[in-house]
Design a protein around this motif. Structure first.
Motif, PDB file in Angstrom:
ATOM      1  N   ARG A 184      37.916 -13.559  27.829  1.00 10.87           N
ATOM      2  CA  ARG A 184      38.339 -13.669  26.158  1.00 10.87           C
ATOM      3  C   ARG A 184      39.401 -12.850  26.002  1.00 10.87           C
ATOM      4  N   ASP A 220      39.713 -16.221  18.706  1.00 17.36           N
ATOM      5  CA  ASP A 220      38.224 -15.939  18.904  1.00 17.36           C
ATOM      6  C   ASP A 220      37.395 -15.737  17.618  1.00 17.36           C
ATOM      7  N   ASN A 221      38.131 -15.817  16.694  1.00 17.50           N
ATOM      8  CA  ASN A 221      37.443 -15.652  15.441  1.00 17.50           C
ATOM      9  C   ASN A 221      37.833 -16.797  14.407  1.00 17.50           C
ATOM     10  N   SER A 240      31.342 -14.156  16.578  1.00 20.10           N
ATOM     11  CA  SER A 240      32.711 -13.622  16.529  1.00 20.10           C
ATOM     12  C   SER A 240      32.681 -12.146  16.092  1.00 20.10           C
ATOM     13  N   SER A 241      31.596 -11.608  15.898  1.00 21.33           N
ATOM     14  CA  SER A 241      31.467 -10.255  15.300  1.00 21.33           C
ATOM     15  C   SER A 241      32.122  -9.248  16.426  1.00 21.33           C
ATOM     16  N   LEU A 260      38.124 -15.911  10.518  1.00 20.33           N
ATOM     17  CA  LEU A 260      39.608 -15.198   9.931  1.00 20.33           C
ATOM     18  C   LEU A 260      40.635 -15.913   9.868  1.00 20.33           C
ATOM     19  N   ASN A 310      31.085 -12.727  11.048  1.00 19.84           N
ATOM     20  CA  ASN A 310      32.561 -12.721  11.929  1.00 19.84           C
ATOM     21  C   ASN A 310      33.384 -12.196  10.896  1.00 19.84           C
ATOM     22  N   ASP A 311      33.187 -12.071   9.649  1.00 20.56           N
ATOM     23  CA  ASP A 311      34.314 -11.658   8.954  1.00 20.56           C
ATOM     24  C   ASP A 311      34.472 -10.099   8.555  1.00 20.56           C
TER      25      ASP A 311
END
Lengths: 152, 313
Positions: A8, A14-15, B94-95, A18, B69-70
């Motif tokens: 990773r 990876d998000n 995705s935290s 966002l 995640n955000d």
């Protein structure tokens, strides 16, 4: 070509939530492939900017409410030289991911094992330094690669 | 634990047990939507209701923590997880807390319940195989269904075996050697000239090597902490005929034998223990004076501890 590595790294996407918020443009919804992502992964039909669930017709949602897998697929499709974290993709994204990789280089970093459609699978292994000779080789390479980066 | 969460668009009913539960599976099966609905509940959205109970104990709204995640939580999650107990933490894949180097230590020290939405194989978390779930829509209600098995021991299939590959302690290896007339793996295995301790993180790697040398292998592992490695083991096994002994843990198995008759499950472990394996080890040490993982206790040499038919091996 689909190119597979493990881990990773900081520089990979990876998000998906966002990244998608930052990158998405409504013109993407005019692209047939992106519409296919919505149909095949989200089971949703696009009408204007609203998505209608094909399985529950009263259920509607917006483009930013789609799954991280769909967002990751759209980002992979739209961005140049995409490098994406593998766990973002469910197995139901794997076929579309292979299609994207037929047209350009896509790098994914696995910390899980994605189950690809075996008959269409073709990919390069950074770990082996060459293309996989067959699907079984990918599976065993993925086991080793994921193991090596499991505690990172 | 029973989780009931209902909003206008989605309804969820989960039955969970133990400290860690993993929600995994395909994209767009509304795993993240569960988390977002919970956020709406926490923010007092009127059309969202929630009831989370452990027997008669209810987890209140202020004791539910959601890491999406955000929103960055990497600086705050440690104090939340270590200060509070018996709370529920729901974390999306995705935290950014998963980027923290201390995350494994924090999770293990924390006495709370966790629902983790992720496809990543987190080898540092002792997940029970039967605590890994996917979501399925049953008549408009999204429920958790086991990805692999309802109960870990359902995975056990023992056929012929002349070699036992196990990730466990010297005690369990000695147990197998004493009661079964077949070879048992060494405590270490060597790959590419590097010696590795035979623990659960390398059992599947060792199996790759051993399948070349032995025709009939039995793989034994503590399923209550093997969740993340099970997928890797299945990939290595492929279509080969390999026997599997998926007890919750060696110590859990011994406690259930007639000599002790103690049945422990994930509900008994709750969130005080990281796994049923951990609870069982501590309980066995309490009741069996002198028990250690470094050798076979004389009491365990009794044939009543063999609950699987000897003739199969």
């Amino acid at each position: 070509m689909l190119k597979i590595d493990y881990g990773r790294p900081d520089f990979c996407i990876d998000n998906a939530d966002l990244e998608f918020e930052e990158e998405f443009e409504y013109s993407w919804l005019k692209d047939e492939f992106n519409v296919r992502i919505l149909e095949e992964v989200e089971h949703a039909l696009l009408n204007g900017n609203i998505l209608y669930d094909m399985t529950e017709i009263d259920r509607t949602f917006g483009i930013y409410d789609i799954s991280s897998g769909s967002k990751a697929l759209m980002l992979t499709h739209e961005l140049e030289e995409p490098m994406v974290w593998g766990p973002l993709f469910g197995d139901n994204c794997a076929g579309l991911l292979l299609e994207i990789a037929e047209k350009k280089d896509v790098v994914i970093y696995l910390k899980n094992i994605i189950n690809f459609p075996e008959e269409r699978f073709r990919a390069y292994s950074f770990r082996l330094g060459r293309e996989y000779t067959d699907y079984r080789e990918y599976e065993l390479d993925a086991v080793m690669g994921v193991t090596e980066c499991m505690f990172l | 634990m029973h989780v009931s969460l209902a909003g206008k668009k989605n309804r969820y009913e989960f039955e969970l047990a133990g400290k860690y539960s993993i929600l995994t599976g395909n994209s767009a099966d509304r795993k993240t939507e569960f988390l977002k609905t919970m956020i709406r509940y926490k923010n007092g959205v009127r059309s969202v209701s929630c009831n989370i109970s452990l027997g008669s104990y209810k987890i209140r709204k202020e004791n539910i923590f959601v890491y999406s995640n955000d929103v960055s939580a990497i600086d705050s999650y440690r104090s939340a997880m270590l200060k509070h107990t018996d709370c529920l933490f729901i974390i999306d894949e995705s935290s950014d807390i998963f980027r923290d180097r201390e995350v494994a230590a924090v999770f293990q020290a924390s006495k709370n319940y966790y629902i983790i939405i992720s496809r990543e194989i987190m080898g540092w978390l002792p997940i029970s195989i039967d605590s890994i779930y996917t979501l399925v829509n049953q008549n408009g209600v999204l429920v958790n269904v086991p990805k692999y098995c309802e109960n870990n021991e359902d995975l056990t299939k023992i056929k012929k075996a002349d070699y036992i590959l196990t990730e466990d302690s010297k005690s369990s290896r000695a147990f197998f050697q004493y009661h079964f007339q077949c070879d048992v793996c060494d405590r270490y295995y060597t790959k590419e000239n590097i010696r590795h301790t035979m623990d659960n993180s390398c059992l599947h790697s060792a199996l790759m090597e051993e399948m070349e040398k032995h025709r009939h292998i039995l793989v034994a592992f503590d399923a209550s902490a093997y969740g993340y490695f099970y997928e890797l083991l299945l990939k290595v096994i492929g279509s080969r005929d390999v026997s599997i002994l998926a007890w919750n843990s060696y110590e859990n198995y011994l406690l259930r034998c007639p000599k002790f008759g103690i049945h422990l499950n994930k509900d008994d472990a709750g969130c005080a223990y990281n796994s049923l394996e951990e609870l069982s080890y501590h309980r066995l040490r309490e009741i069996l004076s002198g028990y250690s993982i470094s050798g076979l206790h004389s009491v365990l040499k009794d044939s009543s501890f063999v609950q699987y038919p000897l003739t199969l091996i």
